[in-house]
Design a protein around this motif. Structure first.
Motif, PDB file in Angstrom:
ATOM      1  N   GLU A  39       3.883   5.475  -5.663  1.00 54.51           N
ATOM      2  CA  GLU A  39       4.000   5.592  -7.196  1.00 54.51           C
ATOM      3  C   GLU A  39       2.599   6.241  -7.773  1.00 54.51           C
ATOM      4  O   GLU A  39       3.015   7.061  -8.535  1.00 54.51           O
ATOM      5  CB  GLU A  39       3.810   4.038  -7.968  1.00 54.51           C
ATOM      6  CG  GLU A  39       4.980   3.200  -7.595  1.00 54.51           C
ATOM      7  CD  GLU A  39       4.561   1.659  -7.731  1.00 54.51           C
ATOM      8  OE1 GLU A  39       3.414   1.226  -7.973  1.00 54.51           O
ATOM      9  OE2 GLU A  39       5.526   0.929  -7.763  1.00 54.51           O
ATOM     10  N   ASP A  40       1.577   6.539  -6.966  1.00 64.73           N
ATOM     11  CA  ASP A  40       0.497   7.391  -7.252  1.00 64.73           C
ATOM     12  C   ASP A  40       1.248   8.862  -7.363  1.00 64.73           C
ATOM     13  O   ASP A  40       0.775   9.789  -8.162  1.00 64.73           O
ATOM     14  CB  ASP A  40      -0.558   7.137  -6.188  1.00 64.73           C
ATOM     15  CG  ASP A  40      -1.346   5.823  -6.973  1.00 64.73           C
ATOM     16  OD1 ASP A  40      -1.104   5.291  -7.613  1.00 64.73           O
ATOM     17  OD2 ASP A  40      -2.058   5.328  -5.799  1.00 64.73           O
ATOM     18  N   ALA A  41       1.911   9.188  -6.315  1.00 59.64           N
ATOM     19  CA  ALA A  41       2.323  10.285  -5.975  1.00 59.64           C
ATOM     20  C   ALA A  41       3.283  10.826  -7.164  1.00 59.64           C
ATOM     21  O   ALA A  41       3.075  11.902  -7.709  1.00 59.64           O
ATOM     22  CB  ALA A  41       3.060  10.335  -4.779  1.00 59.64           C
ATOM     23  N   LEU A  42       3.903   9.906  -7.564  1.00 58.88           N
ATOM     24  CA  LEU A  42       4.967  10.312  -8.713  1.00 58.88           C
ATOM     25  C   LEU A  42       4.153  10.390  -9.853  1.00 58.88           C
ATOM     26  O   LEU A  42       4.408  11.547 -10.814  1.00 58.88           O
ATOM     27  CB  LEU A  42       5.705   8.838  -9.034  1.00 58.88           C
ATOM     28  CG  LEU A  42       6.649   9.042 -10.193  1.00 58.88           C
ATOM     29  CD1 LEU A  42       7.710  10.224 -10.193  1.00 58.88           C
ATOM     30  CD2 LEU A  42       7.263   7.836 -10.459  1.00 58.88           C
ATOM     31  N   ASP A  61       0.743  -1.169  -0.029  1.00 54.82           N
ATOM     32  CA  ASP A  61      -0.048  -0.015  -0.064  1.00 54.82           C
ATOM     33  C   ASP A  61       0.816   1.203   0.021  1.00 54.82           C
ATOM     34  O   ASP A  61       0.593   2.215  -0.624  1.00 54.82           O
ATOM     35  CB  ASP A  61      -0.765  -0.211   1.164  1.00 54.82           C
ATOM     36  CG  ASP A  61      -1.974  -0.849   1.253  1.00 54.82           C
ATOM     37  OD1 ASP A  61      -2.224  -1.577   0.118  1.00 54.82           O
ATOM     38  OD2 ASP A  61      -2.472  -1.320   2.370  1.00 54.82           O
ATOM     39  N   LEU A  62       2.074   1.164   0.796  1.00 54.52           N
ATOM     40  CA  LEU A  62       2.918   2.397   0.854  1.00 54.52           C
ATOM     41  C   LEU A  62       3.451   2.508  -0.637  1.00 54.52           C
ATOM     42  O   LEU A  62       3.644   3.608  -0.904  1.00 54.52           O
ATOM     43  CB  LEU A  62       3.868   2.100   2.142  1.00 54.52           C
ATOM     44  CG  LEU A  62       3.420   2.172   3.281  1.00 54.52           C
ATOM     45  CD1 LEU A  62       4.628   1.731   4.349  1.00 54.52           C
ATOM     46  CD2 LEU A  62       2.375   3.502   3.743  1.00 54.52           C
ATOM     47  N   CYS A  63       3.932   1.263  -1.220  1.00 53.44           N
ATOM     48  CA  CYS A  63       4.529   1.488  -2.323  1.00 53.44           C
ATOM     49  C   CYS A  63       3.538   2.210  -3.587  1.00 53.44           C
ATOM     50  O   CYS A  63       4.075   3.053  -4.286  1.00 53.44           O
ATOM     51  CB  CYS A  63       5.036   0.069  -2.840  1.00 53.44           C
ATOM     52  SG  CYS A  63       6.082   0.128  -4.256  1.00 53.44           S
ATOM     53  N   GLY A  64       2.494   1.671  -3.567  1.00 56.67           N
ATOM     54  CA  GLY A  64       1.445   2.222  -4.284  1.00 56.67           C
ATOM     55  C   GLY A  64       1.069   3.651  -4.241  1.00 56.67           C
ATOM     56  O   GLY A  64       0.843   4.463  -5.080  1.00 56.67           O
ATOM     57  N   ILE A  69      11.086  -1.863  -1.041  1.00 61.12           N
ATOM     58  CA  ILE A  69       9.578  -2.186  -0.334  1.00 61.12           C
ATOM     59  C   ILE A  69       9.186  -3.888  -0.766  1.00 61.12           C
ATOM     60  O   ILE A  69       8.866  -4.336   0.286  1.00 61.12           O
ATOM     61  CB  ILE A  69       8.609  -1.309  -0.746  1.00 61.12           C
ATOM     62  CG1 ILE A  69       9.110   0.097  -0.332  1.00 61.12           C
ATOM     63  CG2 ILE A  69       7.351  -1.896  -0.127  1.00 61.12           C
ATOM     64  CD1 ILE A  69       8.141   1.372  -0.529  1.00 61.12           C
ATOM     65  N   SER A  70       9.397  -4.016  -2.024  1.00 57.45           N
ATOM     66  CA  SER A  70       9.362  -5.551  -2.335  1.00 57.45           C
ATOM     67  C   SER A  70      10.088  -6.423  -1.573  1.00 57.45           C
ATOM     68  O   SER A  70       9.406  -7.713  -1.071  1.00 57.45           O
ATOM     69  CB  SER A  70       9.248  -5.784  -3.858  1.00 57.45           C
ATOM     70  OG  SER A  70       8.173  -4.983  -4.451  1.00 57.45           O
ATOM     71  N   VAL A  71      11.170  -6.210  -1.583  1.00 57.67           N
ATOM     72  CA  VAL A  71      12.334  -7.154  -0.797  1.00 57.67           C
ATOM     73  C   VAL A  71      11.734  -7.100   0.795  1.00 57.67           C
ATOM     74  O   VAL A  71      11.682  -8.136   1.317  1.00 57.67           O
ATOM     75  CB  VAL A  71      13.633  -6.609  -1.075  1.00 57.67           C
ATOM     76  CG1 VAL A  71      14.561  -7.748  -0.024  1.00 57.67           C
ATOM     77  CG2 VAL A  71      14.103  -6.901  -2.489  1.00 57.67           C
ATOM     78  N   ALA A  72      11.350  -5.863   0.994  1.00 57.90           N
ATOM     79  CA  ALA A  72      10.965  -5.772   2.755  1.00 57.90           C
ATOM     80  C   ALA A  72       9.766  -6.677   2.767  1.00 57.90           C
ATOM     81  O   ALA A  72       9.756  -7.426   4.044  1.00 57.90           O
ATOM     82  CB  ALA A  72      10.922  -4.431   2.854  1.00 57.90           C
ATOM     83  N   ALA A  92      14.321   6.567  -9.091  1.00 57.04           N
ATOM     84  CA  ALA A  92      14.286   6.527  -7.359  1.00 57.04           C
ATOM     85  C   ALA A  92      13.041   5.862  -6.862  1.00 57.04           C
ATOM     86  O   ALA A  92      13.243   5.223  -5.831  1.00 57.04           O
ATOM     87  CB  ALA A  92      14.223   8.092  -6.834  1.00 57.04           C
ATOM     88  N   VAL A  93      11.911   6.081  -7.463  1.00 53.33           N
ATOM     89  CA  VAL A  93      10.820   5.539  -7.218  1.00 53.33           C
ATOM     90  C   VAL A  93      10.764   4.164  -7.279  1.00 53.33           C
ATOM     91  O   VAL A  93      10.374   3.112  -6.818  1.00 53.33           O
ATOM     92  CB  VAL A  93       9.354   6.041  -7.594  1.00 53.33           C
ATOM     93  CG1 VAL A  93       8.290   5.201  -7.567  1.00 53.33           C
ATOM     94  CG2 VAL A  93       9.252   7.500  -7.059  1.00 53.33           C
ATOM     95  N   ALA A  94      11.456   3.682  -8.636  1.00 51.91           N
ATOM     96  CA  ALA A  94      11.459   2.308  -8.944  1.00 51.91           C
ATOM     97  C   ALA A  94      12.537   1.404  -8.015  1.00 51.91           C
ATOM     98  O   ALA A  94      12.234   0.458  -7.595  1.00 51.91           O
ATOM     99  CB  ALA A  94      12.045   2.130 -10.434  1.00 51.91           C
ATOM    100  N   SER A  95      13.607   2.261  -7.433  1.00 54.78           N
ATOM    101  CA  SER A  95      14.602   1.504  -6.609  1.00 54.78           C
ATOM    102  C   SER A  95      13.699   1.618  -5.341  1.00 54.78           C
ATOM    103  O   SER A  95      13.890   0.459  -4.532  1.00 54.78           O
ATOM    104  CB  SER A  95      15.488   2.265  -6.355  1.00 54.78           C
ATOM    105  OG  SER A  95      16.366   2.185  -5.384  1.00 54.78           O
ATOM    106  N   ALA A  96      12.903   2.383  -4.849  1.00 55.39           N
ATOM    107  CA  ALA A  96      12.346   2.318  -3.613  1.00 55.39           C
ATOM    108  C   ALA A  96      11.291   1.093  -3.496  1.00 55.39           C
ATOM    109  O   ALA A  96      11.194   0.474  -2.797  1.00 55.39           O
ATOM    110  CB  ALA A  96      11.578   3.682  -3.109  1.00 55.39           C
ATOM    111  N   ALA A  97      10.549   1.097  -4.496  1.00 54.07           N
ATOM    112  CA  ALA A  97       9.726  -0.069  -4.887  1.00 54.07           C
ATOM    113  C   ALA A  97      10.061  -1.479  -4.708  1.00 54.07           C
ATOM    114  O   ALA A  97       9.740  -2.391  -4.131  1.00 54.07           O
ATOM    115  CB  ALA A  97       8.795   0.224  -6.230  1.00 54.07           C
TER     116      ALA A  97
END
Length: 118
Positions: A62-65, A56-59, A91-94, A83-88
């Motif tokens: 991405e929506d904010a981007l 949800d946080l990742c979404g 977050i997926s790994v987490a 940067a957003v792709a790296s964070a996403a």
């Protein structure tokens, strides 16, 4: 959109609760295996909840981007996307790691089940 569920305040409360739990455990806060069993069960649920929250946080990021609310310090749109792709990805790994943590806690809980029943 209501962001109260993902504002820093609930995360700060969770952090405070975990720190308190850590202090209590370090001070011999478990009087019986049953107490430990219950605590592990709740921690397992916490790990599961975390794994559900992260996408949800990742979404939201991405929506904010896509809505133009995220900018990179270089003002390069590609840098912001990267940067957003790296964070996403992180977050997926987490999320995957949180799922594994929950499973391992459940295994530990199962291992002490008979001790807690005694």
């Amino acid at each position: 959109m209501d962001h109260s569920a993902t504002s820093p305040a609930p995360a700060e409360q969770a952090q405070t609760a975990l720190r308190r739990l850590r202090r209590e455990a370090g001070a011999g806060g478990y009087e019986s295996p049953a107490d430990l069993y219950r605590t592990l069960g709740l921690l397992s649920l916490l790990a599961d909840d975390l794994s559900e929250l992260l996408p949800d946080l990742c979404g939201q990021l991405e929506d904010a981007l896509l809505a133009g609310r995220v900018r990179h310090h270089s003002d390069d749109p590609q840098e912001a996307c990267d940067a957003v792709a790296s964070a996403a990805h992180s977050i997926s790994v987490a999320r995957f790691t949180a799922l594994l943590v929950g499973q391992e806690i459940q295994k530990a809980q199962t291992a002490i089940r008979d001790l807690a029943a005694a």
